[in-house]
Write a protein that holds these residues in place. Structure first.
Motif, short mmCIF file in Angstrom:
data_model
loop_
_atom_site.label_atom_id
_atom_site.label_comp_id
_atom_site.label_asym_id
_atom_site.label_seq_id
_atom_site.Cartn_x
_atom_site.Cartn_y
_atom_site.Cartn_z
N ASP A 163 0.76 -1.25 0.00
CA ASP A 163 0.00 0.00 0.00
C ASP A 163 0.79 1.31 0.00
OD1 ASP A 163 -2.73 -0.36 -0.39
OD2 ASP A 163 -3.05 -1.02 1.67
N ILE A 165 1.20 4.98 -1.27
CA ILE A 165 0.06 5.79 -1.70
C ILE A 165 0.05 5.93 -3.24
CG2 ILE A 165 -1.19 7.98 -1.37
CD1 ILE A 165 -1.04 6.10 1.12
N GLU A 166 1.21 5.86 -3.85
CA GLU A 166 1.24 5.76 -5.31
C GLU A 166 1.28 4.28 -5.69
OE1 GLU A 166 4.10 6.96 -9.08
OE2 GLU A 166 4.92 5.89 -7.37
N PRO A 167 0.29 3.80 -6.41
CA PRO A 167 0.33 2.40 -6.82
C PRO A 167 1.41 2.17 -7.90
CG PRO A 167 -1.90 3.31 -6.98
CD PRO A 167 -0.94 4.46 -6.81
N GLY A 214 6.49 7.11 -5.53
CA GLY A 214 5.66 7.47 -4.38
C GLY A 214 5.52 6.37 -3.35
N ILE B 42 -3.51 10.80 -7.50
CA ILE B 42 -4.55 9.79 -7.29
C ILE B 42 -3.93 8.63 -6.54
CG2 ILE B 42 -6.14 8.17 -8.42
CD1 ILE B 42 -6.10 10.09 -10.86
N GLY B 43 -4.53 8.27 -5.42
CA GLY B 43 -3.96 7.18 -4.64
C GLY B 43 -4.94 6.05 -4.37
N CYS B 104 8.37 10.37 0.38
CA CYS B 104 8.30 10.11 -1.07
C CYS B 104 7.66 11.27 -1.81
CB CYS B 104 7.55 8.81 -1.35
SG CYS B 104 5.75 8.94 -1.25
N GLY B 105 6.92 12.10 -1.11
CA GLY B 105 6.32 13.28 -1.73
C GLY B 105 4.98 13.06 -2.42
N TYR B 106 4.45 11.85 -2.35
CA TYR B 106 3.23 11.59 -3.12
C TYR B 106 1.98 12.13 -2.42
CZ TYR B 106 0.35 9.25 -6.57
OH TYR B 106 -0.51 9.00 -7.61
N ARG B 140 1.83 6.90 3.85
CA ARG B 140 2.37 5.58 4.19
C ARG B 140 3.83 5.67 4.61
NH1 ARG B 140 0.69 0.73 6.07
NH2 ARG B 140 1.01 -1.02 4.66
#
Ligand code: FES
Ligand code: FES
Lengths: 673, 171
Positions: A163, A165-167, A214, B42-43, B104-106, B140
């Motif tokens: 998981d 946050i960026e898949p 991400g 988009i997550g 990570c910056g996302y 995360r």
């Protein structure tokens, strides 16, 4: 733009942000059944077009295909819900999504096997196999002993989603000669190697570029079927192809972590000396190879003695096929499981002996390097545990009855070494690393090391994302290795550079360096597995059961030379939150038919800020013998927090904690009591 | 499944974007694919993660839960609108850099805009109030500590500078 400005301004370039003209959008038709024969597929790109298998590359991968390799697209058989069967594409993402429904699949459902212990004796899930047990190995030597006390238990770390946050995602393009791939990854070299192996094209014809990544946590280290189809299609159509995973796909078809059962038995005398250990480790491998199930079964077994000097040990390691998505590495990848099993049984033994658990740990700790019969070297742990007790204020908190304490050992994946390159041009310094950052801030410690070695100001140093054309080779960022071997490669490259400047100019000066043009590549060869010790203390508040609040979450780590204390604390906080999640909320459960029961990231249990405490960390003073003098830290919190937290809950509720995540029904028992 | 297209006009960061789109187009898709503003991420597909958070008519919304047609005629502020390139950073952006509020910056854009909406509403926040306000945004990587510290710093910095200059960005 430097990294900081980029992300706070929304100017990162993640894989989803890449849009090339003329792009085709790719989507996948996935299996609805955990086990079925495929009678016929109507429409889409299928196995007939791409009759390839996924190679096992990346973290825990053995390379090559093996007998249970994952077909890129299923041929006449599916073995987990979410397995790709066909692919569709269109000029825009919405139309592409619509096309998924246009493909019809006729299935003949078969009985699935979901529970790894049942799968041991279940008929093989793949035709031609004799058994679902794909690894069955023993470590150490069998023994018999007449011990005063024998404690045994069975522990489980259930599967959880990585998981980020960026898949996952990929963009591919082909110009007739070379395949260019942009992807969110921990290792451009795994992706290049994997694609080369699967597609049968030379590595030199593949260029892999890491986009901003991400988060990954183990997810993005290896090869996946979707990447191969995207590459195939780009080459066939000579057009850019883009595939971005949805969260739903992530939860059903991306490799999750954990999924390990540990049965463990300790033999001890009345004074608390552990005389022997027996264990049985079973990894729920899922349906195919290519993840890390095979490797991690043995990895867990070999670490099962924890930080203790246990002279007799005998552990069986098995990886078992089930009708579920293949297991993969997740932050810790075998280390948290092993430490959970041994630390939980040590607590149990302490209870049995009516002994203080810290005292019991100290009694069995080692004062010198000790080679465990299970294979790994255990570093002197006694001193560290003693110190940890003081620093974490064990004597103050442990007696309160809502507190747990654990120690562990983090084996860094340093073996294999790593690469780095430093280039000086136009008065600017640019550097690349073989392992690719996805939140670890390689930019921060990399700049610091270069400044240290070359004396240049950090403001003229630029860090580049992973790029397979920029370096000859490299490994990847995982296993808490980058600051150690990546950092060392960087230091060695800088030293070589310095020498060259010296040779050319008689002496080294930053002016001489910056006025010239230099380009230095270094592969830091390293074949040892390093390790460091870690300890955690956790307290809980259970006044609002079944809600459990973590109050204190403290850490004490040997991180070697701490390159940046604030970011090191950040690694601890993030990993600790994941450790708490593993115990309290995170799950990726399936019903008996192998249907996933988790469909959203909220159901998967990723914790929000309102449910978490502040995290505290202190560092043990030490240095590694590597040129960077650092030790890894990333996985320490996922090793220690779950077991310390489990102990805290166990003491507060009076319930034995054997399994993560905690089940509601089980907790309700505590309420009734 | 071709749908009839609708003309939708949205003012994003002070600039008008107008386009014929399918009614099912989400605001996040409009922002990313039509306005080309990819800082909004988009997550997830269940409106849980908050990576897509923007400010619409002064309120923080998850742009994956709003149809672009519903946003027709609205004013939207995305992360790109908080500081134009080269311009001075907003105190919240500065605070995220100073307190290392991301790894990570996302999730960062969503976190910053959620923080902006929060600070526009209330000041002198306690840590618990910030935690509560972030409960719709997932990170995360950080365990949230550094994000919370960033927002606390922004809170106090904004109190200091407010008197001297107008730093609110109103959408
Ligand atoms: S993408 Fe909008 S909430 Fe996750
Ligand atoms: S910084 Fe990676 S998700 Fe928040």
């Amino acid at each position: 733009m430097n990294l900081d400005e980029k992300f706070v301004k929304g100017r990162g370039q993640f894989v989803g942000d890449i849009s090339l003209p003329n792009t085709l959008y790719l989507n996948f038709v996935r299996s609805n059944y955990a086990r079925a024969r495929i009678v016929k597929v109507y429409g889409g790109i299928t196995h007939k077009d791409v009759a390839l298998k996924v190679s096992s590359v990346g973290e825990g991968g053995e390379g090559g295909f093996g007998s249970i390799a994952h077909p890129v697209l299923a041929s006449n058989f599916v073995a987990y819900v979410g397995q790709p069967i066909a692919a569709v594409y269109a000029e825009d993402p919405y139309t592409s999504e619509d096309l998924i429904d246009s493909v019809q699949v006729d299935y003949e459902p078969l009985k699935a096997v979901v529970d790894p212990e049942k799968a041991i004796d279940f008929e093989p899930i793949h035709p031609g196999l004799k058994s679902n047990v794909v690894v069955d190995r023993y470590f150490g030597n069998d023994f018999e002993i007449d011990a005063d006390i024998v404690v045994e238990d069975r522990f489980v770390n259930n599967r959880i989603a990585t998981d980020p946050i960026e898949p996952r995602g990929i963009v591919c393009n082909y110009d007739g000669k070379r395949l260019t791939v942009w992807t969110s990854t921990q290792s451009v070299f795994s992706i290049r190697g994997g694609l080369s192996e699967v597609l049968g094209i030379p590595e030199s014809d593949i260029h892999v570029i890491q986009t901003d990544t991400g988060g990954a946590f183990g997810l993005k280290g290896g090869m996946y079927p979707e990447y191969i189809v995207a590459s195939y299609l780009a080459m066939k159509e000579r057009r850019p192809v883009k595939w971005i995973e949805t969260r739903r796909e992530h939860l059903m078809a991306s490799r999750p972590g954990r999924g390990v059962i540990g049965k463990i038995k300790l033999f001890a005398d009345r004074k608390g000396y552990i005389q022997g250990l027996k264990g049985d480790v079973i990894v729920d491998n899922g349906a195919y190879s290519g993840g890390s199930g095979e490797f991690s079964s043995m990895f867990v077994a070999r670490q099962l003695a924890g930080v203790y000097k246990i002279e007799r040990a005998y552990v069986r390691a098995r990886a078992v096929l089930t009708d579920k998505v293949p297991q993969g590495p997740y932050r810790g990848a075998g280390r948290p499981e092993a430490m959970f099993f041994i630390e939980r049984i040590i607590d149990r033994l302490a209870d049995e002996l009516n002994m203080d658990p810290l005292a019991l740990r100290l009694k069995n700790a080692t004062t010198e390097n000790y080679k465990s019969p299970l294979g790994y070297q255990i570093e002197p742990s006694r001193n560290f545990i003693e110190k940890a007790g003081e620093v974490l204020e064990y004597q103050k908190y442990y007696p309160r009855g809502n507190c747990g304490f654990s120690v562990g050992i983090l084996y860094h994946a340093t073996s294999g070494g790593e690469s780095a390159r430093i280039r000086v041009k136009d008065g600017k310094v640019t550097f690349w690393l073989g392992g690719n950052a996805h939140g670890q801030r390689h930019d921060v410690w990399g700049k610091m090391l270069i400044q240290e070695e070359l004396g240049v100001d950090q403001s003229i140093i630029e860090f580049m994302n992973g790029d397979s054309d920029a370096l000859e080779s490299g490994i990847g960022t995982w296993g808490s290795r980058s600051a150690m071997v990546g950092g060392s490669a960087l230091v060695m490259a800088a030293r070589k550079l310095k020498k060259k400047v010296e040779e050319a100019n008689g002496e080294y000066s930053t002016t001489a360096l910056l006025s010239g043009e230099w380009d230095e590549y270094e592969y830091f060869d390293y074949d040892k597995t390093e390790s460091s010790l870690c300890a955690n203390l956790v307290t809980v508040n259970i006044s609002d059961l079944p809600k459990i609040r973590v109050e204190k979450c403290r850490a004490y780590y040997d991180a070697g030379r701490v390159l940046d204390p604030v970011y090191a604390a950040g690694q601890n906080a993030g990993g600790s939150a994941e450790g708490i999640g593993q115990v309290l909320t995170e799950s990726l459960s399936f019903n008996d038919e192998g249907q996933p029961l988790i469909a959203s990231i909220a159901d998967a249990g990723v914790l929000t800020a309102d449910l978490l405490p502040r995290f505290e960390v202190k560092f043990y003073k030490s240095e590694s013998t590597l040129p960077s003098r650092a030790k890894g830290i990333g996985e320490a919190p996922t090793i220690g927090v779950p077991t310390a937290l489990s102990r805290a809950i166990e003491r507060a509720t009076g319930l034995r904690i054997r399994e993560t995540p905690l089940s509601m029904e089980y907790l309700m028992k505590a309420i009734k009591n | 499944m071709k749908m009839e297209k609708h003309r939708v006009s949205i003012n994003v960061n002070g600039k008008d974007y107008s386009e014929e789109i399918e009614p099912r187009t989400l605001l996040v898709t409009f922002l990313r694919d039509i306005a080309g503003l990819t800082g909004t991420h988009i997550g997830c597909d269940t409106s849980n993660c908050g990576a897509c958070t923007v400010i619409m008519n002064g309120r923080a919304v998850k742009s994956c839960t709003v149809l672009a047609v519903q946003a027709n005629g609205s004013n939207v502020l995305t992360i790109e609108g908080l500081s134009k390139d080269g311009d001075k950073l907003h105190p919240i952006q500065k605070a995220f850099i100073e307190k290392k509020g991301y790894q990570c910056g996302y999730c960062t854009s969503g976190m910053i805009l959620t923080a902006l909406a929060l600070l526009n509403r209330k000041r002198n926040l306690t840590e618990d109030e910030i935690r509560e306000a972030l409960s719709g945004n997932l990170c995360r990587c950080t365990g949230y500590d550094s994000i919370i510290d960033s927002i606390m710093l922004a809170d106090s910095e904004m109190a200091k500078t407010e008197k001297e200059e107008e730093i609110f960005v109103e959408a």
